[in-house]
Design an enzyme around this catalytic site. Structure first.
Site, PDB file in Angstrom:
ATOM      1  N   HIS A   1      10.637 -16.131  40.645  1.00  0.00           N
ATOM      2  CA  HIS A   1       9.366 -16.370  41.347  1.00  0.00           C
ATOM      3  C   HIS A   1       8.928 -15.140  42.137  1.00  0.00           C
ATOM      4  O   HIS A   1       8.205 -15.256  43.135  1.00  0.00           O
ATOM      5  CB  HIS A   1       9.467 -17.575  42.297  1.00  0.00           C
ATOM      6  CG  HIS A   1       9.930 -18.838  41.650  1.00  0.00           C
ATOM      7  ND1 HIS A   1       9.073 -19.793  41.163  1.00  0.00           N
ATOM      8  CD2 HIS A   1      11.185 -19.288  41.395  1.00  0.00           C
ATOM      9  CE1 HIS A   1       9.772 -20.792  40.640  1.00  0.00           C
ATOM     10  NE2 HIS A   1      11.063 -20.505  40.765  1.00  0.00           N
TER      11      HIS A   1
ATOM     12  N   ASN B   1       3.082   8.494  37.484  1.00  0.00           N
ATOM     13  CA  ASN B   1       2.892   7.105  37.061  1.00  0.00           C
ATOM     14  C   ASN B   1       3.736   6.772  35.830  1.00  0.00           C
ATOM     15  O   ASN B   1       4.068   7.665  35.053  1.00  0.00           O
ATOM     16  CB  ASN B   1       1.412   6.850  36.739  1.00  0.00           C
ATOM     17  CG  ASN B   1       0.515   7.054  37.940  1.00  0.00           C
ATOM     18  OD1 ASN B   1       0.922   6.838  39.080  1.00  0.00           O
ATOM     19  ND2 ASN B   1      -0.711   7.483  37.691  1.00  0.00           N
TER      20      ASN B   1
ATOM     21  N   GLU C   1       2.639   2.018  30.487  1.00  0.00           N
ATOM     22  CA  GLU C   1       1.233   1.610  30.565  1.00  0.00           C
ATOM     23  C   GLU C   1       0.589   1.695  29.175  1.00  0.00           C
ATOM     24  O   GLU C   1      -0.178   0.809  28.774  1.00  0.00           O
ATOM     25  CB  GLU C   1       0.475   2.501  31.553  1.00  0.00           C
ATOM     26  CG  GLU C   1       0.894   2.305  33.001  1.00  0.00           C
ATOM     27  CD  GLU C   1       0.319   3.364  33.930  1.00  0.00           C
ATOM     28  OE1 GLU C   1       0.373   3.171  35.155  1.00  0.00           O
ATOM     29  OE2 GLU C   1      -0.181   4.399  33.437  1.00  0.00           O
TER      30      GLU C   1
ATOM     31  N   HIS D   1     -11.609   4.421 -19.411  1.00  0.00           N
ATOM     32  CA  HIS D   1     -12.699   3.838 -18.631  1.00  0.00           C
ATOM     33  C   HIS D   1     -12.135   3.153 -17.380  1.00  0.00           C
ATOM     34  O   HIS D   1     -11.077   2.503 -17.448  1.00  0.00           O
ATOM     35  CB  HIS D   1     -13.474   2.824 -19.474  1.00  0.00           C
ATOM     36  CG  HIS D   1     -14.772   2.393 -18.847  1.00  0.00           C
ATOM     37  ND1 HIS D   1     -14.844   1.395 -17.902  1.00  0.00           N
ATOM     38  CD2 HIS D   1     -16.040   2.856 -19.031  1.00  0.00           C
ATOM     39  CE1 HIS D   1     -16.099   1.244 -17.529  1.00  0.00           C
ATOM     40  NE2 HIS D   1     -16.850   2.127 -18.193  1.00  0.00           N
ATOM     41  N   PRO D   2     -12.821   3.256 -16.229  1.00  0.00           N
ATOM     42  CA  PRO D   2     -12.298   2.647 -15.002  1.00  0.00           C
ATOM     43  C   PRO D   2     -12.043   1.144 -15.120  1.00  0.00           C
ATOM     44  O   PRO D   2     -11.002   0.659 -14.653  1.00  0.00           O
ATOM     45  CB  PRO D   2     -13.392   2.945 -13.968  1.00  0.00           C
ATOM     46  CG  PRO D   2     -14.132   4.113 -14.501  1.00  0.00           C
ATOM     47  CD  PRO D   2     -14.068   4.001 -15.982  1.00  0.00           C
ATOM     48  N   ASN D   3     -12.984   0.433 -15.725  1.00  0.00           N
ATOM     49  CA  ASN D   3     -12.850  -1.020 -15.827  1.00  0.00           C
ATOM     50  C   ASN D   3     -12.003  -1.445 -17.021  1.00  0.00           C
ATOM     51  O   ASN D   3     -11.129  -2.310 -16.903  1.00  0.00           O
ATOM     52  CB  ASN D   3     -14.230  -1.683 -15.922  1.00  0.00           C
ATOM     53  CG  ASN D   3     -15.092  -1.406 -14.707  1.00  0.00           C
ATOM     54  OD1 ASN D   3     -15.693  -0.341 -14.603  1.00  0.00           O
ATOM     55  ND2 ASN D   3     -15.167  -2.354 -13.789  1.00  0.00           N
TER      56      ASN D   3
ATOM     57  N   ASN E   1      -9.547  -9.432  -6.898  1.00  0.00           N
ATOM     58  CA  ASN E   1      -9.017 -10.622  -6.244  1.00  0.00           C
ATOM     59  C   ASN E   1      -7.498 -10.717  -6.269  1.00  0.00           C
ATOM     60  O   ASN E   1      -6.920 -11.409  -5.435  1.00  0.00           O
ATOM     61  CB  ASN E   1      -9.607 -11.880  -6.898  1.00  0.00           C
ATOM     62  CG  ASN E   1     -11.117 -11.916  -6.814  1.00  0.00           C
ATOM     63  OD1 ASN E   1     -11.736 -11.045  -6.196  1.00  0.00           O
ATOM     64  ND2 ASN E   1     -11.723 -12.912  -7.431  1.00  0.00           N
TER      65      ASN E   1
ATOM     66  N   SER F   1      -8.127  -7.781 -11.355  1.00  0.00           N
ATOM     67  CA  SER F   1      -9.335  -8.076 -10.599  1.00  0.00           C
ATOM     68  C   SER F   1      -9.117  -7.587  -9.182  1.00  0.00           C
ATOM     69  O   SER F   1      -7.966  -7.451  -8.731  1.00  0.00           O
ATOM     70  CB  SER F   1      -9.600  -9.591 -10.601  1.00  0.00           C
ATOM     71  OG  SER F   1     -10.562  -9.939  -9.615  1.00  0.00           O
TER      72      SER F   1
ATOM     73  N   SER G   1      -2.083  11.770  39.010  1.00  0.00           N
ATOM     74  CA  SER G   1      -3.356  11.590  39.701  1.00  0.00           C
ATOM     75  C   SER G   1      -4.121  12.893  39.749  1.00  0.00           C
ATOM     76  O   SER G   1      -3.533  13.971  39.866  1.00  0.00           O
ATOM     77  CB  SER G   1      -3.125  11.084  41.123  1.00  0.00           C
ATOM     78  OG  SER G   1      -4.335  11.042  41.857  1.00  0.00           O
TER      79      SER G   1
ATOM     80  N   GLY H   1     -12.665  -6.476  -1.194  1.00  0.00           N
ATOM     81  CA  GLY H   1     -12.227  -5.104  -1.442  1.00  0.00           C
ATOM     82  C   GLY H   1     -12.621  -4.534  -2.785  1.00  0.00           C
ATOM     83  O   GLY H   1     -11.989  -3.595  -3.282  1.00  0.00           O
TER      84      GLY H   1
END
Length: 466
Positions: free
Chosen positions: A187, A324, A329, A129-131, A141, A139, A316, A99
């Site tokens: 059943h 229906n 569904e 600054h972005p970083n 991470n 990070s 339908s 990411g």
């Protein structure tokens, strides 16, 4: 004026749309990843911005982030959290591993907003600054998996509320139809009596159990690895950063955010897989219940027809008057998709290597979809169908008294072999068991009806096996 500006990063120069609040790394990602056409999840965008805001506050220490820088970053984040500029988060959900592209998208938008507020220009990244400033001590991470956790925590109450709403609707029907006797079926064959109340109360109980299992994952999601930086070491983080940023996030989100093992939380997606498994469990129960309702509503003349679901659209394009069970569904289809997302999450969980799982963008997206789809589908099915469900009591009564399985109620009165004779006579002649019992003077019709009701409500020793 041109419709773009030129920015430069470590790879060189690149065109960025002039109006964009994001920057060069985001623009590169938009060009690199024209994959799904799906932009980031809104809860995820907000969660990642919350991390940036919390980090700015935690990093406001001597020799780290100044008060001016902190306030500018916080103000930019608050604008986004208020709903502004969400359209500036533009990187496809399938993107750079782990990411990085989305992390830089957030960093650039926040930096540009902060700089313009301080009198600067978009794309120049001074004094913020972005970083260096927005991403300080962070990070991809550790921010991305933390943002995934926060987004999931934001979605969880909505899904739990939807599940409870459906469970409450089932419970309301169960209380209303407490004494509505019907034929049980095992059943897919006639079995001993039960009631609509017992059948629907079981649906409510099961949904609440599945929801409780889902809610139990919440503490796991609150344990983040934020502060681990690139490999869980805490490299380049300010003093006591992990604890301080967790406390800030707890305040922002209202969740009990804590610090897990910083290395493990970026290696392992165990907590997200645990959530996915709980979503799978809920989806499996929902699809089973949806299929039951479709079966009970089958007909109206040639099916079971024990319940009627509110019509929401013509059923339908060729058969006039056909209706229906479309809401259930739809719920089935969503549940099957959620099962597919769970399978994808499982594969991506095991796909991490060494210090990092790089599948996180798609893994997070799969979980976001699963939670949103289930929430919306459950709410729609509950509001548009379940709350208007009608029980066809006469149909239920006719089926139960046509059932040969009622002979089972006589086991403790006349024994298994004699009860079997009555069942055989009913099978061969078509006479209801009640008629045969009264003809043989074994009990009156009223006594037999009372026996059926008692058996359906689990009173007394009458019963039967599979």
């Amino acid at each position: 004026m041109t419709d773009y500006r030129i920015e430069q990063d470590s790879l060189g120069k690149f065109k960025v749309p002039a109006r964009a609040w994001y920057g060069i790394q985001t623009a590169r990602a938009v060009e690199n990843f024209p994959i799904s056409g799906r932009m980031p999840d809104t809860d995820f965008i907000r969660a990642h911005v919350q991390i940036k805001l919390a980090a700015a506050r935690a990093n406001c220490q001597p020799d780290w982030l100044t008060v001016t820088q902190r306030d500018a970053i916080v103000a930019a984040c608050e604008r986004i959290l208020a709903g502004e500029l969400l359209d500036q988060f533009v990187v496809d959900r399938f993107q750079a591993g782990a990411g990085t592209s989305h992390n830089m998208n957030s960093n650039e938008v926040i930096a540009n907003l902060a700089n313009v507020a301080l009198g600067g220009e978009k794309g120049l990244y001074a004094p913020i600054h972005p970083n260096d400033h927005v991403n300080m001590g962070q990070s991809t991470n550790d921010t991305i998996p933390t943002a995934i956790r926060l987004a999931l925590l934001a979605k969880l109450p909505r899904l739990l509320a939807a599940s409870e709403s459906m469970a409450a609707a089932f419970e309301q029907i169960a209380e209303r139809e407490h004494d509505t006797v019907k034929s049980g079926r095992t059943h897919l064959q006639d079995a001993v009596p039960t009631t609509i109340g017992r059948e629907f109360a079981a649906y409510a109980w099961t949904l609440r159990r599945a929801a409780a299992n889902l809610g139990a994952v919440r503490p796991l999601l609150c344990q983040t690895g934020l502060g681990g930086s690139a490999a869980g070491t805490g490299l380049n983080t300010s003093p006591d950063y992990a604890r301080r940023v967790a406390a800030e996030l707890a305040t922002l989100t209202g969740e009990t955010i804590g610090v897990g093992d910083l290395a493990a939380q970026m290696q392992s997606m165990f907590d997200m897989q645990t959530l996915s498994a709980a979503l799978r469990g809920l989806a499996l129960e929902l699809t089973r219940i949806a299929n039951d309702l479709r079966l009970l509503a089958s007909g109206p003349r040639t099916g079971l027809g024990e319940i009627t679901l509110p019509p929401v659209q013509p059923g339908s394009s060729i058969m006039p008057g056909k209706v229906n069970p479309v809401m259930f569904e739809m719920l089935n289809q969503v549940c099957y998709q959620v099962l597919g997302q769970d399978a994808a999450v499982a594969y991506m969980t095991q796909a991490g290597q060494l210090e990092l799982n790089v599948m996180m963008p798609a893994l997070g997206s799969a979980l976001f979809d699963a939670m949103d789809w289930l929430t919306n589908a459950i709410n729609a099915a509950t509001e548009k169908n379940l709350k208007g469900l009608v029980v066809n009591r006469e149909r239920c009564a006719r089926f139960i008294h046509d059932s040969v399985a009622l002979a089972t109620l006589l086991n403790t009165r006349i024994g298994y072999m004699k009860a079997a004779e009555i069942a055989k006579e009913s099978e061969q002649t078509g006479k209801p068991v009640r008629e045969i019992v009264t003809a043989r003077n074994l009990m009156s019709e009223a006594e037999f009806n009372a026996l059926v009701l008692a058996a359906a409500n689990g009173v007394g020793s009458a019963g039967g096996g599979g």
